[in-house]
Design an enzyme around this catalytic site. Structure first.
Site, PDB file in Angstrom:
ATOM      1  N   SER A 147       6.619   9.040   0.463  1.00  0.00           N
ATOM      2  CA  SER A 147       6.004   8.082  -0.926  1.00  0.00           C
ATOM      3  C   SER A 147       5.889   8.576  -1.878  1.00  0.00           C
ATOM      4  O   SER A 147       6.829   9.932  -2.358  1.00  0.00           O
ATOM      5  CB  SER A 147       4.412   8.341  -0.306  1.00  0.00           C
ATOM      6  OG  SER A 147       3.713   7.419  -1.398  1.00  0.00           O
ATOM      7  N   TYR A 166      -3.755  11.928   1.527  1.00  0.00           N
ATOM      8  CA  TYR A 166      -2.270  11.520   1.986  1.00  0.00           C
ATOM      9  C   TYR A 166      -1.099  12.477   1.016  1.00  0.00           C
ATOM     10  O   TYR A 166      -0.357  12.143   1.840  1.00  0.00           O
ATOM     11  CB  TYR A 166      -2.817   9.673   1.057  1.00  0.00           C
ATOM     12  CG  TYR A 166      -1.256   9.161   1.514  1.00  0.00           C
ATOM     13  CD1 TYR A 166      -0.997   8.553   2.716  1.00  0.00           C
ATOM     14  CD2 TYR A 166      -0.522   8.374   0.234  1.00  0.00           C
ATOM     15  CE1 TYR A 166       0.363   7.765   3.483  1.00  0.00           C
ATOM     16  CE2 TYR A 166       0.102   7.551   0.763  1.00  0.00           C
ATOM     17  CZ  TYR A 166       1.309   7.151   2.062  1.00  0.00           C
ATOM     18  OH  TYR A 166       2.189   6.163   2.060  1.00  0.00           O
TER      19      TYR A 166
HETATM   20  P1  NDP Z   1       1.911  -0.962   7.300  1.00  0.00           P
HETATM   21  O1  NDP Z   1       0.317  -0.745   7.511  1.00  0.00           O
HETATM   22  O2  NDP Z   1       1.982  -2.087   7.513  1.00  0.00           O
HETATM   23  O3  NDP Z   1       2.591  -0.315   8.879  1.00  0.00           O
HETATM   24  C1  NDP Z   1       2.245   1.166   9.002  1.00  0.00           C
HETATM   25  C2  NDP Z   1       3.123   1.314  11.021  1.00  0.00           C
HETATM   26  O4  NDP Z   1       2.488   2.609  10.807  1.00  0.00           O
HETATM   27  C3  NDP Z   1       2.395  -0.216  11.172  1.00  0.00           C
HETATM   28  O5  NDP Z   1       3.907  -0.911  11.973  1.00  0.00           O
HETATM   29  C4  NDP Z   1       1.575   0.691  12.151  1.00  0.00           C
HETATM   30  O6  NDP Z   1       1.560   0.156  13.825  1.00  0.00           O
HETATM   31  C5  NDP Z   1       2.206   2.039  12.817  1.00  0.00           C
HETATM   32  N1  NDP Z   1       0.830   2.810  12.683  1.00  0.00           N
HETATM   33  C6  NDP Z   1      -0.108   3.651  12.629  1.00  0.00           C
HETATM   34  N2  NDP Z   1      -0.598   4.052  13.047  1.00  0.00           N
HETATM   35  C7  NDP Z   1       0.356   5.011  14.169  1.00  0.00           C
HETATM   36  C8  NDP Z   1       0.448   5.173  15.168  1.00  0.00           C
HETATM   37  N3  NDP Z   1      -1.236   6.020  15.565  1.00  0.00           N
HETATM   38  N4  NDP Z   1       1.237   4.723  16.845  1.00  0.00           N
HETATM   39  C9  NDP Z   1       2.232   4.731  15.848  1.00  0.00           C
HETATM   40  N5  NDP Z   1       2.331   3.446  14.713  1.00  0.00           N
HETATM   41  C10 NDP Z   1       0.838   3.850  14.026  1.00  0.00           C
HETATM   42  O7  NDP Z   1       2.057  -0.458   5.887  1.00  0.00           O
HETATM   43  P2  NDP Z   1       3.477  -0.009   5.230  1.00  0.00           P
HETATM   44  O8  NDP Z   1       4.706  -0.429   6.132  1.00  0.00           O
HETATM   45  O9  NDP Z   1       3.056   0.444   3.998  1.00  0.00           O
HETATM   46  O10 NDP Z   1       4.013   1.921   6.208  1.00  0.00           O
HETATM   47  C11 NDP Z   1       4.886   2.215   6.451  1.00  0.00           C
HETATM   48  C12 NDP Z   1       5.287   3.840   6.375  1.00  0.00           C
HETATM   49  O11 NDP Z   1       5.379   3.713   4.089  1.00  0.00           O
HETATM   50  C13 NDP Z   1       3.711   4.894   6.069  1.00  0.00           C
HETATM   51  O12 NDP Z   1       4.102   5.801   6.573  1.00  0.00           O
HETATM   52  C14 NDP Z   1       3.537   4.830   4.850  1.00  0.00           C
HETATM   53  O13 NDP Z   1       2.783   6.069   4.538  1.00  0.00           O
HETATM   54  C15 NDP Z   1       4.714   4.220   3.705  1.00  0.00           C
HETATM   55  N6  NDP Z   1       4.077   3.632   2.723  1.00  0.00           N
HETATM   56  C16 NDP Z   1       3.676   3.056   1.961  1.00  0.00           C
HETATM   57  C17 NDP Z   1       4.278   3.098   0.782  1.00  0.00           C
HETATM   58  C18 NDP Z   1       3.408   0.975   0.648  1.00  0.00           C
HETATM   59  O14 NDP Z   1       2.641   1.119  -0.598  1.00  0.00           O
HETATM   60  N7  NDP Z   1       3.095   0.611   1.175  1.00  0.00           N
HETATM   61  C19 NDP Z   1       4.181   2.957  -0.522  1.00  0.00           C
HETATM   62  C20 NDP Z   1       4.726   4.499   0.494  1.00  0.00           C
HETATM   63  C21 NDP Z   1       4.879   4.821   1.559  1.00  0.00           C
HETATM   64  P3  NDP Z   1       0.777  -0.646  14.652  1.00  0.00           P
HETATM   65  O15 NDP Z   1      -0.659  -0.103  14.362  1.00  0.00           O
HETATM   66  O16 NDP Z   1       0.730  -1.256  15.540  1.00  0.00           O
HETATM   67  O17 NDP Z   1       0.854   1.184  15.550  1.00  0.00           O
END
Ligand code: NDP
Length: 246
Positions: free
Chosen positions: A142, A155
């Protein structure tokens, strides 16, 4: 025929946001994918939506905080496709909070998902890649691994850790054909902020979100770029932020 045709990728956090958009991008370009997340119904929707695309899709309900489930995910993908070329360690949570507000359970969750989940992914597939002397591991870090603001301590700590793990991995596999990439997005319009429960942070965070947010597809493009460089090119980190994000 694209560079990704017939290559297989495991994608965690594939049920929404960046993971979902990347799954779509890869499958449209002929890659096979093993999509992992806890919400199987969301994964089924994606499979349905992409059913007319060239790449094959398998689904695996997986909690990345479970070492056993992550090992099972790796095994199933290898057994089904024969070879796994890439892993996108993308699952993550961002319940931002001020340290003084003692959201200790949320700290634990972030450490478990954002750090241990990435390590368990590497554990599940790195030996297979070393055996093949081929592969690409991408993890989502990030912009919060580059700058810190009140409420992002834990975070940011987890995302610094992801960056450190990827830098260490790159050093370890430098003499092989395995490539490593940390993707560091700025603000992307996804469901990520829905886990924030600290009201003080939410109020401050409004100004952070008040930028021209990226779409998940913008990050999928960055992943695709890293994956489609010539074999001798190893793109180790990509930072992508909205043009007006400080
Ligand atoms: P979303 O919330 O849309 O996606 C998060 C994903 O992580 C979901 O598919 C969720 O699936 C999965 N997840 C969460 N916990 C678990 C778990 N215990 N086991 C398996 N899967 C899990 O957010 P983003 O697409 O934005 O996030 C994706 C990545 O990008 C993350 O690592 C985030 O930190 C990073 N990021 C995002 C930014 C933003 O501004 N959006 C900026 C910088 C980094 P489910 O709940 O179905 O398990």
């Amino acid at each position: 025929m694209t560079e990704l045709q017939g290559k297989t990728f495991i994608i965690t956090g594939a049920s929404s946001g960046i993971g979902r958009a990347t799954a779509k991008k890869l499958v449209e370009n002929g890659a096979n994918v093993a999509l992992a997340a806890r919400r199987l119904e969301r994964l089924n929707e994606i499979k349905e939506e992409l059913s007319d695309q060239p790449g094959e899709i398998i689904l695996k309900e997986t909690d990345v905080t479970s070492r056993e489930q992550m090992e099972e995910l790796g095994r199933e993908a290898v057994n089904h496709f024969g070879k796994v070329y890439g892993l996108f360690n993308n699952a993550g949570l961002m319940p931002l909070s001020l340290l003084k507000n003692q959201k200790v359970d949320e700290w634990d969750q972030m450490v478990d998902v954002n750090i241990k989940g990435v390590l368990y992914g590497i554990n599940a597939i790195l030996p297979h890649m070393i055996e093949n002397n081929d592969g690409h591991i991408i993890s989502t870090s990030s912009v919060a691994a580059h700058q810190i603001f009140p409420g992002s301590s834990v975070y940011s700590g987890t995302k610094f850790a992801v960056k450190a793990i990827m830098m260490g991995l790159e050093q370890e596999v430098a003499q092989t054909n395995i490539r490593t990439t940390a993707i560091s997005p700025g603000v992307v319009n996804t469901e990520l902020t829905e886990t924030i429960t600290d009201k003080e942070v939410m109020e401050q965070f409004d100004s952070v979100l008040n930028v021209q947010q990226l779409n998940s597809e913008d990050i999928a493009e960055a992943v695709y770029y890293a994956l489609t460089q010539p074999a001798h090119v190893d793109v180790n980190e990509i930072v992508v932020r909205p043009v007006d994000q400080p």
